[in-house]
Design a protein around this motif. Sequence first.
Motif, PDB file in Angstrom:
ATOM      1  N   LYS A  73       0.835  -1.206   0.000  1.00 35.34           N
ATOM      2  CA  LYS A  73       0.000   0.000   0.000  1.00 35.34           C
ATOM      3  C   LYS A  73       0.869   1.254   0.000  1.00 35.34           C
ATOM      4  CE  LYS A  73      -3.704   2.611   0.666  1.00 35.34           C
ATOM      5  NZ  LYS A  73      -4.379   3.154  -0.534  1.00 35.34           N
TER       6      LYS A  73
ATOM      7  N   SER B 206       2.790   1.786  -3.339  1.00 32.47           N
ATOM      8  CA  SER B 206       1.816   2.148  -4.377  1.00 32.47           C
ATOM      9  C   SER B 206       1.397   3.609  -4.245  1.00 32.47           C
ATOM     10  CB  SER B 206       0.575   1.251  -4.271  1.00 32.47           C
ATOM     11  OG  SER B 206       0.899  -0.100  -4.518  1.00 32.47           O
ATOM     12  N   ASP B 207       1.124   4.040  -3.010  1.00 33.53           N
ATOM     13  CA  ASP B 207       0.689   5.428  -2.798  1.00 33.53           C
ATOM     14  C   ASP B 207       1.806   6.424  -3.095  1.00 33.53           C
ATOM     15  OD1 ASP B 207      -1.760   4.453  -2.138  1.00 33.53           O
ATOM     16  OD2 ASP B 207      -1.772   5.126  -0.057  1.00 33.53           O
TER      17      ASP B 207
ATOM     18  N   LYS C 274       2.189   6.480  -6.926  1.00 35.53           N
ATOM     19  CA  LYS C 274       1.039   7.157  -7.551  1.00 35.53           C
ATOM     20  C   LYS C 274       1.147   8.673  -7.385  1.00 35.53           C
ATOM     21  CE  LYS C 274      -2.873   6.565  -5.411  1.00 35.53           C
ATOM     22  NZ  LYS C 274      -4.102   5.885  -4.937  1.00 35.53           N
TER      23      LYS C 274
ATOM     24  N   ASP D 231      -3.813  -0.442  -5.974  1.00 38.73           N
ATOM     25  CA  ASP D 231      -5.092  -0.081  -6.585  1.00 38.73           C
ATOM     26  C   ASP D 231      -5.590  -1.199  -7.507  1.00 38.73           C
ATOM     27  OD1 ASP D 231      -5.012   2.263  -5.228  1.00 38.73           O
ATOM     28  OD2 ASP D 231      -4.471   3.524  -6.939  1.00 38.73           O
ATOM     29  N   ASP D 232      -4.672  -1.806  -8.248  1.00 37.67           N
ATOM     30  CA  ASP D 232      -5.063  -2.901  -9.132  1.00 37.67           C
ATOM     31  C   ASP D 232      -5.542  -4.111  -8.319  1.00 37.67           C
ATOM     32  OD1 ASP D 232      -5.036  -4.004 -11.978  1.00 37.67           O
ATOM     33  OD2 ASP D 232      -3.858  -5.518 -10.900  1.00 37.67           O
TER      34      ASP D 232
ATOM     35  N   TYR E  13      -6.896  -3.985  -5.393  1.00 37.48           N
ATOM     36  CA  TYR E  13      -8.208  -3.617  -4.827  1.00 37.48           C
ATOM     37  C   TYR E  13      -9.315  -3.774  -5.875  1.00 37.48           C
ATOM     38  CZ  TYR E  13     -11.848  -0.922  -2.489  1.00 37.48           C
ATOM     39  OH  TYR E  13     -13.026  -0.537  -1.923  1.00 37.48           O
ATOM     40  N   GLN E  14      -9.017  -3.398  -7.106  1.00 34.16           N
ATOM     41  CA  GLN E  14     -10.018  -3.542  -8.176  1.00 34.16           C
ATOM     42  C   GLN E  14     -10.367  -5.013  -8.403  1.00 34.16           C
ATOM     43  OE1 GLN E  14     -11.673  -1.071  -9.654  1.00 34.16           O
ATOM     44  NE2 GLN E  14     -10.526   0.360  -8.355  1.00 34.16           N
TER      45      GLN E  14
ATOM     46  N   SER F  18      -7.591  -0.188   1.943  1.00 37.44           N
ATOM     47  CA  SER F  18      -8.029   0.861   1.005  1.00 37.44           C
ATOM     48  C   SER F  18      -8.459   2.128   1.743  1.00 37.44           C
ATOM     49  CB  SER F  18      -9.187   0.345   0.139  1.00 37.44           C
ATOM     50  OG  SER F  18     -10.374   0.227   0.908  1.00 37.44           O
TER      51      SER F  18
ATOM     52  N   ASP G  61      -4.720   6.325   3.407  1.00 35.97           N
ATOM     53  CA  ASP G  61      -4.071   7.107   2.355  1.00 35.97           C
ATOM     54  C   ASP G  61      -2.636   7.363   2.825  1.00 35.97           C
ATOM     55  OD1 ASP G  61      -3.171   8.827   0.459  1.00 35.97           O
ATOM     56  OD2 ASP G  61      -4.865  10.216   0.563  1.00 35.97           O
TER      57      ASP G  61
END
Length: 508
Positions: free
Chosen positions: A42, A45-46, A49, A84-85, A87-88, A147, A150
């Motif tokens: 996480k 990724s954050d 991003k 994010d991927d 989580y999707q 998720s 942040d």
Amino acid sequence: MQNKQWTQKEVNETLWRACDTFRGKIDSSIYKDYILVMLFMKYISDVYKEHYTELLEKYDGDKEMADRQIKLDRFTLNDASSFDDLYQNRNASNIGEIINKALADVEESNKTKLRGVFKNIDFNSESILGNTKERNTMLKDLLEDFSKLDLRPSRLLGEDVIGNAYEYLISNFASDAGKKGGEFFTPSEVSELLSRLVKPEENDRIYDPTCGSGSLLIKAFDKVPSKKAQIYGQERNGQTHSLARMNMFLHGIDDAKIAWGDTIANPLHIENGKLMKFQVVVANPPFSLDKWASGFSGESNGDFVMESSLDPFKRFDWGVPPKSKGDYAFVQHMLHSLAEGGRMGVVLPHGVLFRGASEGRIRKEIIDLNLLDAVIGLPANLFFGTSIPATILVFKQNRTRDNILFIDASQDGMYEKGKNQNKLKEEDILRITAAYEKYETEEKFTHVATKKEIKENDYNLNIPRYVDTFEEEELVDLEEVKENIESIKEELEELEAEMKKYLEELGL
């Protein structure tokens, strides 16, 4: 969510709630790996991003330019391997496989820094996470919990929030895990004390041969203001080795050299065919490890007897420790890894101070070589998984003095008592480090022992032999006691007379 600022406390609490996914289903000593890996995913990724968004703005939406620039970052991330991927895809029937593939992609994209870091974790394990339906439900819940966080740097309030959160989780897992917890984490205040005692400096090599999750190394590294020091560690447990590498990365230490293997049978930090030398060595090795030399036998032979000649690095020429107690095996390894002028601090059980036979001979050799600088007795119940009191031994190469300082920091008032575990307060750490710096005798707290004293005690280093903390009881004044007894008797007679009077009035 987009504009919320996250404090350290909020991050910690959200992460701890995410553990509810596993509580009651899997032991915390196992599920900790899933939580910590997901935190790692996480976070990277954050970070990735946010930086990519900044680059797109900088280059007016020129994706090709942003793609080229972001490849220069500390790490790279493919879209298909981002949180994010994942989580999707949280509802996918093969979500465990998808997470495993994403982890493999992260390793492949960052070979120099993250190669093999996830090798001991399997998000598709039926034996650990249950059948497909149970596993998918658990992993979906886990992704949904994370998720909510942040972890973009611009959203975090405070310094090193993620590194601190990682340490917070490891500490809580260690507390939950009981005896197993002590295998991968040293309480932060003990790590802090050790690192202050050995005083790491710029350009030092800092080494921990039993590094666990790496927290002790990080504390020592943080004592170097310029952060110009090189970290080395070795850890036998595969999962814990992975935790250490992630811990280093999350604290911004990309060049830490953390090896995986048995430090005693197979030391991996070698230079020119010999043990590498370090200016600073810190460690909290497993207390009195049984079968510590089994790696030399080449087979599970219960009759195997360790001999010093079996070690190519000649670490046990001062003596071979008993096979059921590996404390001095680690001490000798560390002393043979200490550079000229090096400082070393190690946490050990009190038995190393006075046990006889081969350990007594090793202790005598170390003292005669003038390597031992201080013996510090710690309070009981500081460590996860054991209530026994421990000691810190401080060693130095090329000592200019030949006395040994004893500090008894185990007394009431020298620590904070807790329900399940005691803690050293900052003032306690300051008092111990100040006493070590002062290196003088202070009644009922410290004692500077001469070599003559040590020899007269047959090299027994048991702290009460040197620091007398006995408090004499006040002499009892027998005349005063007699007067008190007479006074109590008189009061009792008066009360009985009054009671009799009341009973008569009631006709009883």
